[in-house]
Design a protein around this motif. Sequence first.
Motif, PDB file in Angstrom:
ATOM      1  N   HIS A 169       0.843  -1.202   0.000  1.00  0.00           N
ATOM      2  CA  HIS A 169       0.000   0.000   0.000  1.00  0.00           C
ATOM      3  C   HIS A 169       0.880   1.255   0.000  1.00  0.00           C
ATOM      4  N   PRO A 170       0.683   2.157  -0.940  1.00  0.00           N
ATOM      5  CA  PRO A 170       1.534   3.351  -1.024  1.00  0.00           C
ATOM      6  C   PRO A 170       1.574   4.156   0.272  1.00  0.00           C
ATOM      7  N   GLU A 171       0.444   4.213   0.959  1.00  0.00           N
ATOM      8  CA  GLU A 171       0.457   4.985   2.213  1.00  0.00           C
ATOM      9  C   GLU A 171       1.264   4.267   3.290  1.00  0.00           C
ATOM     10  N   TYR A 172       1.230   2.958   3.287  1.00  0.00           N
ATOM     11  CA  TYR A 172       2.048   2.219   4.257  1.00  0.00           C
ATOM     12  C   TYR A 172       3.519   2.517   3.984  1.00  0.00           C
ATOM     13  N   ARG A 173       3.861   2.508   2.695  1.00  0.00           N
ATOM     14  CA  ARG A 173       5.265   2.754   2.343  1.00  0.00           C
ATOM     15  C   ARG A 173       5.687   4.164   2.763  1.00  0.00           C
ATOM     16  N   GLN A 174       4.781   5.113   2.541  1.00  0.00           N
ATOM     17  CA  GLN A 174       5.096   6.481   2.970  1.00  0.00           C
ATOM     18  C   GLN A 174       5.358   6.537   4.469  1.00  0.00           C
ATOM     19  N   VAL A 175       4.521   5.853   5.220  1.00  0.00           N
ATOM     20  CA  VAL A 175       4.658   5.895   6.677  1.00  0.00           C
ATOM     21  C   VAL A 175       5.933   5.167   7.114  1.00  0.00           C
ATOM     22  N   VAL A 176       6.275   4.085   6.440  1.00  0.00           N
ATOM     23  CA  VAL A 176       7.534   3.396   6.748  1.00  0.00           C
ATOM     24  C   VAL A 176       8.698   4.373   6.566  1.00  0.00           C
ATOM     25  N   ARG A 177       8.645   5.121   5.506  1.00  0.00           N
ATOM     26  CA  ARG A 177       9.717   6.098   5.262  1.00  0.00           C
ATOM     27  C   ARG A 177       9.758   7.162   6.351  1.00  0.00           C
ATOM     28  N   THR A 178       8.600   7.694   6.688  1.00  0.00           N
ATOM     29  CA  THR A 178       8.580   8.745   7.706  1.00  0.00           C
ATOM     30  C   THR A 178       9.120   8.222   9.035  1.00  0.00           C
ATOM     31  N   TYR A 179       8.720   7.032   9.404  1.00  0.00           N
ATOM     32  CA  TYR A 179       9.138   6.473  10.688  1.00  0.00           C
ATOM     33  C   TYR A 179      10.632   6.168  10.728  1.00  0.00           C
ATOM     34  N   THR A 180      11.183   5.748   9.591  1.00  0.00           N
ATOM     35  CA  THR A 180      12.566   5.259   9.631  1.00  0.00           C
ATOM     36  C   THR A 180      13.574   6.324   9.248  1.00  0.00           C
ATOM     37  N   ARG A 181      13.080   7.435   8.723  1.00  0.00           N
ATOM     38  CA  ARG A 181      13.971   8.451   8.168  1.00  0.00           C
ATOM     39  C   ARG A 181      15.080   8.851   9.125  1.00  0.00           C
ATOM     40  N   HIS A 182      14.719   9.021  10.390  1.00  0.00           N
ATOM     41  CA  HIS A 182      15.705   9.554  11.333  1.00  0.00           C
ATOM     42  C   HIS A 182      16.406   8.460  12.117  1.00  0.00           C
ATOM     43  N   LEU A 183      16.178   7.228  11.698  1.00  0.00           N
ATOM     44  CA  LEU A 183      16.774   6.122  12.451  1.00  0.00           C
ATOM     45  C   LEU A 183      17.911   5.471  11.683  1.00  0.00           C
ATOM     46  N   GLY A 184      18.311   6.114  10.599  1.00  0.00           N
ATOM     47  CA  GLY A 184      19.433   5.565   9.843  1.00  0.00           C
ATOM     48  C   GLY A 184      19.077   4.306   9.070  1.00  0.00           C
ATOM     49  N   VAL A 185      17.803   4.136   8.805  1.00  0.00           N
ATOM     50  CA  VAL A 185      17.377   2.959   8.038  1.00  0.00           C
ATOM     51  C   VAL A 185      17.216   3.364   6.574  1.00  0.00           C
ATOM     52  N   GLU A 186      17.787   2.590   5.703  1.00  0.00           N
ATOM     53  CA  GLU A 186      17.603   2.892   4.289  1.00  0.00           C
ATOM     54  C   GLU A 186      16.482   2.027   3.726  1.00  0.00           C
ATOM     55  N   VAL A 187      15.548   2.682   3.054  1.00  0.00           N
ATOM     56  CA  VAL A 187      14.418   1.958   2.475  1.00  0.00           C
ATOM     57  C   VAL A 187      14.661   1.807   0.985  1.00  0.00           C
ATOM     58  N   ARG A 188      14.737   0.570   0.515  1.00  0.00           N
ATOM     59  CA  ARG A 188      14.985   0.357  -0.912  1.00  0.00           C
ATOM     60  C   ARG A 188      13.725  -0.142  -1.581  1.00  0.00           C
ATOM     61  N   ASP A 189      13.386   0.475  -2.676  1.00  0.00           N
ATOM     62  CA  ASP A 189      12.153   0.138  -3.383  1.00  0.00           C
ATOM     63  C   ASP A 189      12.356  -1.057  -4.290  1.00  0.00           C
TER      64      ASP A 189
END
Lengths: 453, 453, 490, 490
Positions: A169-189
């Motif tokens: 779900h695109p919104e889930y992916r957006q939220v994953v990005r927002t949550y992990t942005r400041h935790l040094g997690v890289e999200v790869r599509d």
Amino acid sequence: MTPWTAHKYISLTEADRQHMLRTIGVPSVEDLFTDVPRSVRLLRALDLPPVPSDAELLRELRGLSERNGDADRFACFLGAGAYDHFIPSIVWHLAGRSEFYTAYTPYQAEIMQGELQAAYEYQSLLCALTGMEVSNASMYDGASATAEATVMARDLTHRDEVVVSSAVHPEYRQVVRTYTRHLGVEVRDLLHQRGVTPVEMARDLLSERTAALIVQQPNFFGGLEDMGRLAEAAHAVGALLVVAAADPVAYALLKPPGEWGADIVAGEGQPLGNHLNFGGPFLGMLATRQAFVRRMPGRLVGRTVDTQGRRGFVLTLQTREQHIRREHATSNICTNEALNALAAAIYMAALGRGGLRQVAEVCARRAHYAMGRLAQIPGFTPAFEGPTFHEFVLRCPRDPEEINGRLLDVGIVGGLALGRFYPDLGDSWLLCVTENRTREEIDRLARTLEAMR
Amino acid sequence: MTPWTAHKYISLTEADRQHMLRTIGVPSVEDLFTDVPRSVRLLRALDLPPVPSDAELLRELRGLSERNGDADRFACFLGAGAYDHFIPSIVWHLAGRSEFYTAYTPYQAEIMQGELQAAYEYQSLLCALTGMEVSNASMYDGASATAEATVMARDLTHRDEVVVSSAVHPEYRQVVRTYTRHLGVEVRDLLHQRGVTPVEMARDLLSERTAALIVQQPNFFGGLEDMGRLAEAAHAVGALLVVAAADPVAYALLKPPGEWGADIVAGEGQPLGNHLNFGGPFLGMLATRQAFVRRMPGRLVGRTVDTQGRRGFVLTLQTREQHIRREHATSNICTNEALNALAAAIYMAALGRGGLRQVAEVCARRAHYAMGRLAQIPGFTPAFEGPTFHEFVLRCPRDPEEINGRLLDVGIVGGLALGRFYPDLGDSWLLCVTENRTREEIDRLARTLEAMR
Amino acid sequence: MLRGQLPLLNERSARGRIGASPPASDVPDVPLEAILPAAHVRGAPLDIPEVSEPDLVRHYTQLSHRNYAVDLGFYPLGSCTMKYNPKINEDAARLPGFARLHPYAPERMTQGALRLLVDLEGMLAEITGMQHVTFQPAAGAHGELTALMLIRAYFAERGERRTRVIVPDSAHGTNPASAAMCGYEVVEVRSDTRGNIDVEALRAVADDRVAALMLTNPNTLGLFEERITEIEEVIHGCGAQLYLDGANFNAILGITRPGDQGFDVMHMNLHKTFSTPHGGGGPGAGPVAVKSHLAPYLPVPIAVRDGDRYRLEHDRPKTIGKIRSFYGNFGVLVRAYAYIRTYGPLLRQVAEAAVLNANYLLALLRPAFEVPYDRPCKHEFVLAGTRQKRETGATTKDIAKRLLDYGFHAPTVYFPLIVEEAMLIEPTETETREAIEAFAEALLAVADECRTNTEVVRTAPHTTVVSRLDEVTAARRPDLHWSSGTARTG
Amino acid sequence: MLRGQLPLLNERSARGRIGASPPASDVPDVPLEAILPAAHVRGAPLDIPEVSEPDLVRHYTQLSHRNYAVDLGFYPLGSCTMKYNPKINEDAARLPGFARLHPYAPERMTQGALRLLVDLEGMLAEITGMQHVTFQPAAGAHGELTALMLIRAYFAERGERRTRVIVPDSAHGTNPASAAMCGYEVVEVRSDTRGNIDVEALRAVADDRVAALMLTNPNTLGLFEERITEIEEVIHGCGAQLYLDGANFNAILGITRPGDQGFDVMHMNLHKTFSTPHGGGGPGAGPVAVKSHLAPYLPVPIAVRDGDRYRLEHDRPKTIGKIRSFYGNFGVLVRAYAYIRTYGPLLRQVAEAAVLNANYLLALLRPAFEVPYDRPCKHEFVLAGTRQKRETGATTKDIAKRLLDYGFHAPTVYFPLIVEEAMLIEPTETETREAIEAFAEALLAVADECRTNTEVVRTAPHTTVVSRLDEVTAARRPDLHWSSGTARTG
Ligand SMILES: Cc1ncc(COP(=O)(O)O)c(C=O)c1O
Ligand SMILES: Cc1ncc(COP(=O)(O)O)c(C=O)c1O
């Protein structure tokens, strides 16, 4: 301070006020606020609209609500993360009992056995449905639950990369990005191919740095992922498989994530007895393996005994939580969606083993019929091949937004125009058919589309 | 007998059935019905429509309900025995608690203190509102309560004639006739004059044979009776004054029957927190003097103590009732309208002393305004003089039924065309304005009538 | 009437029972395999209990009778603002036009819902003294996280690398946890002897590494930060942002506005201050209100008015993105809207009555308990059970459990952490004087019992459906879901 | 958690509290005297309590916790058919198109309601084997009275003066009471040793003075009238009408139809057989179904179909008139309609399961109690507490009270009157086998206690919020409403 106006929610009378002030030993209520510096005081009345009577307020709200189109008056073919399943009357007759909804987190277990037992039962039901070993008592919603699962995977693996399928779900992916942005997690599509997550490409992206592979089942397009091979691919590099679920009703018919080897199931419990509510309150689900329980976020209810050996239930493993562990907690979550979890439990228990399966099967059958029926209309073709559950994507002969507009005029809420989230799918239309859509409605949709030509 | 189909309301499984039959010692359920002669058996299945799913059933009923015009969507100026007062949300949140509505008559007082205390409180509130000394726990509705009051008056006076004003609700009068027809009671009509009960003519009809004079306050036309003199006239011949009340909300503002010397108050409690319900369930009220209590029909709840001296409540004076006295009982009533009485009590308590008075006053003020406003429209004139509460009669320039038809087209439910009950009032229109009708709605009604010219 | 332990759903289950009538398929029959490949079909049996509708109703109705709730009694759980939840708000939220509305429904058919959002934003802006509001956060902690992300985005755009967030030692656990989830280092600052944040200690750590101070005001001791203007100067002086944890907003509604106190951003707990039901632990709503400078970063979408139309604005380039799906807990927002309308300018009375009730209760209880910070409180106050513990051995936990026997919910205990044997007591404004007095009487009686009958206190509760539950074993050998081995014990 | 006695509303009242927000007047202000003469304005103060909304909610929620109900437990109150009340039916009845519909609304806007009435009449006609139905009676007793009035009108038109109504000695009290209210003389006929009406005794009184036999079938002992065809011959043979008290219709749904048994007229209790909630003693609905020859006399109006329109027919010259206002308890009818739709042809299973449950419970209890008529019962059965009374002194009342301590509602006791120390037990079809067994276990345990611990039985109940209540004093010195003297005792 000015004298009070009588108000139905405030029980203190003028006589009460005088008596209480005397007991406290101050001359006026004003004197209880001397600690508020004058410079920050509000020296005027709040500028809010005047107070309506009960009848006026209800009329105002009814007026607002009637400017909306509800799923009772419109045949709604929207899914995409919010599902119009039928909710048996008992669900909210029971979840709506004020002993449940006017209580809070069951800190005093001995007088809260009602909620606690119900939460334990919810956890049990969710485990049974998803095929997982342990479920928490609820998260906010499917998107944030998926994000928390991502963080949990990072913590469990000590790795800092996650691979996320674009069929999530695109919104889930957006939220994953927002949550992990400041935790040094890289999200790869990981880009979907023809509506499903490509296993080969997944293998390419997965590595020793990958904490988790995140897929959705059924996926955002309604398609079924090649779960077995995706699980294998993730586990081969020591990554966790996180399965996002947008509609867990599917698992009454489909092989559940647990059977496929999922490590964490995160998702949306709204479809289990909760209303559409214009998007919330919904119900975040989070379930995992027994071994991971101490890294789980959220509340957990466990069985125990009282001093006389009688069965009872309590909040447990609280040392994971913020109120004890503060900045070292597994999450900051506190208030969650307990009442929605209660509704979900009642829903599952009401339908039971046979009923849930029937609902899921009727969804699949009607959706299958609808896809076949609509695909007969010139210009409309299935966008993807492969099996689907209760959602599917059609390519359309004209802008799906325009089609939706015209359907609305005849009381039909069409599907989701995918261009909003997938620019390359501008002509694509995501439709959902739950057991709440009748064949008659499907046929009416088809006839309307035919007449549009 | 055929095997059973699983049904959500029946808890017995096939295994249960087999086990139970074994315990009973019969081979099949069929064998439990051998006492039903074959000749009267139904040898086919009942010819009833097939069973819908929950969703289909709700859709069917919603469909039926939406073919009706409810008072939320229409501005309703109908009263005439059923009143659209605003019902605060708490009334049915509380009366709708299943501990109340899935219970029955509180035969086992110790586990029924909830209902019993609530009924005692209802009796207390009704006494306060009507100014009477004792109230029962409920009757069927205003009409049958008035009929029962008539029978009660006969029993108390040992007289067999009653005088009934034609300004009493026509349906109440019909029911009085039906109830008394076979009891040797003669019902004598006292014709209203200019919308009120004429005291002189009352005196003419009243005699030593009269058990009761029955009037309504405010009367069916909304007018106020000359209660003091009517009471005097009745009492002068030893008859009882029975006051029918169609809307007891009035007594929060008006002098209540008890203050006027009424001996029995019978009437309709619907306006106290009960829905219009297309005419039922409603709430019969019956209140009287302490001295008459042993001739009252219906349930009574009394205060008592338990073995430890604690306060408690029980059904009392049951020797008046059918289950003990059989053909000598004060009435045959058994099941009554307990839940509606509960709602009425909550309603009265929610508004309280000040709120009830305010509701009554707003009704009177808006109705007064409406009458003035409408009487300015050429062709519309007040049919009667004299003060009114929240209903009034207008003479119309054309058939009121026709006016109603045209109002309906613009979302207004007009008044009652009186020709239906009073052939000589064929041009007359009975309108009601409760606090639920806004000034805006009144003005819209007026403008619509003006435009009709 | 409901004695003994209740069966679990699984213990009410029997093969073949059902509690609903799902529809049958009405489309042409095709073999299931033609729709779903066998490999995708569930293999393992679906182990969901089978219960008839009457039995299910009884199950949950009986469970409900084993629950304490605001509708049943006084619920002085400090920091949680267990006020009355109006029924009219429930009716509003259940209107089909709200409850049955799909979040992706076309704008044309969501005008009423969008208008409600826009109007609610306006009312909350006025109440808080802030400029904009996002409704996406599902609860208070979620709001905290959102707020910190806004601050991070703000500094990121300005090119400032600030890595620390200051949290008072009295703060709620969610504050440091949220800071950590946002990647911040937590710096704790102690409280002073008046129960406020120690401004000197604050000054000592306020430097250009600090992104924000998370302040609760009134704080978790129920005390207003008397030196709020100084605090504001210190924080803004070092270039940081001032964040308000608005959990205790109830105390100051209409009295003082966070915006006017100098806060840049705050969250509200609509399930506390604005009376939406706590639901046994949710749903809540934790909208975040900001001053203009933080508005560009708010999550998308935001409902806006465009002439006489309403729409969702998605295109906000500086947004932090989304922190949950859709637009937040809309159903909760409907209730909060109805609540605010019901008070309007009278909201100030809510604060006044809440504070009056709290001070009255404090006055009644002062004789029996130690009061660590003895000043006029706001909507709640802290007592310490230290005297009882020292003199009799009965702990605050024991006292809390014994209160249950008197028919009351206990206060929040052992929070805030800086007070030993803490009891945090919040009566709220909706309680009657009689209820407050009855509670005080009960707590005073328990204080007495600590001396006269310590054993009855230490082994409480005695009249509840279960006696004191063993939390240690529960955590040591977690049993978190039904299995056929879940024996009916006892 | 709710101990001690609860305050009365008046004891929660304080001057100035309010629990609602009524509207203000929005019309031009005029002095009240301009509207109402002073003589008509209330003089005495309105002595209605003043309670805030939160407190009122707590009052009634607490009261609700002091009530036993079907949703809480097994409720074997014989003759009352305390079956499960479906929630979907509640939702249907609360739809605004039903609940907010004025009875005098123009026909054009009541088509859905009228159609429901017509369709419900059709379904009930099929289920009963009768031809027409009136929905006006508000309850069973009201239906009895209506039915007798129809019979009276029927004979009146035929010029027959029949003055007597026969009622079996086992009949419910409403039967003779209704007959008396209709001006009939009541003739009681005894029951035979099998628990049926004594047909020979019946024959002896069946002459041309008899207007009707009021028969309950299955009767109040839970036994089917085996000689129903003979009875029918006797009654019709003397020219009288055969009336069925349909209170026990649950036992024979779909098995045998009253119309086929030869009944001319019957009432139904929708609040029993057709699952509408008993409401703590109402509302109910007691529709009367008739064969064609009685149809002309039915109360007015009657809903009829006219092509594709529905209307209320008022013009029925032979009608008995009206027996209540409007059209009956419409809200109850909506629920019954929904119920019948939910079973359709499966209604027969209701009867089968009800009878199976009753016989199973009888089998479990037979060892401990005297069974005055020991044959297969229908939906209910009678036990006699005579053995217990004789051997231990514990009466049926004591046993009933002791059952309360076990968490159960008691059966109907001391009815029917022809059985000494009677307990009339009706489990209904919606109970689980487990619930039935648990009840049997409890009642057997009480039977045991009668011998082993008579005192505990004779002084029961012990665990309820109040102990046994003094009914004698209540009746001797009736206190029927609050007065400032209503002291809080105890
Ligand atoms: C002071 C304080 N801050 C934050 C929170 C967290 O709010 P929520 O539970 O809504 O996430 C709470 C909740 O108890 C609180 O009391
Ligand atoms: C056999 C029998 N007949 C008649 C009635 C009277 O019915 P109602 O209470 O609906 O008036 C009852 C009610 O208990 C009954 O059991």
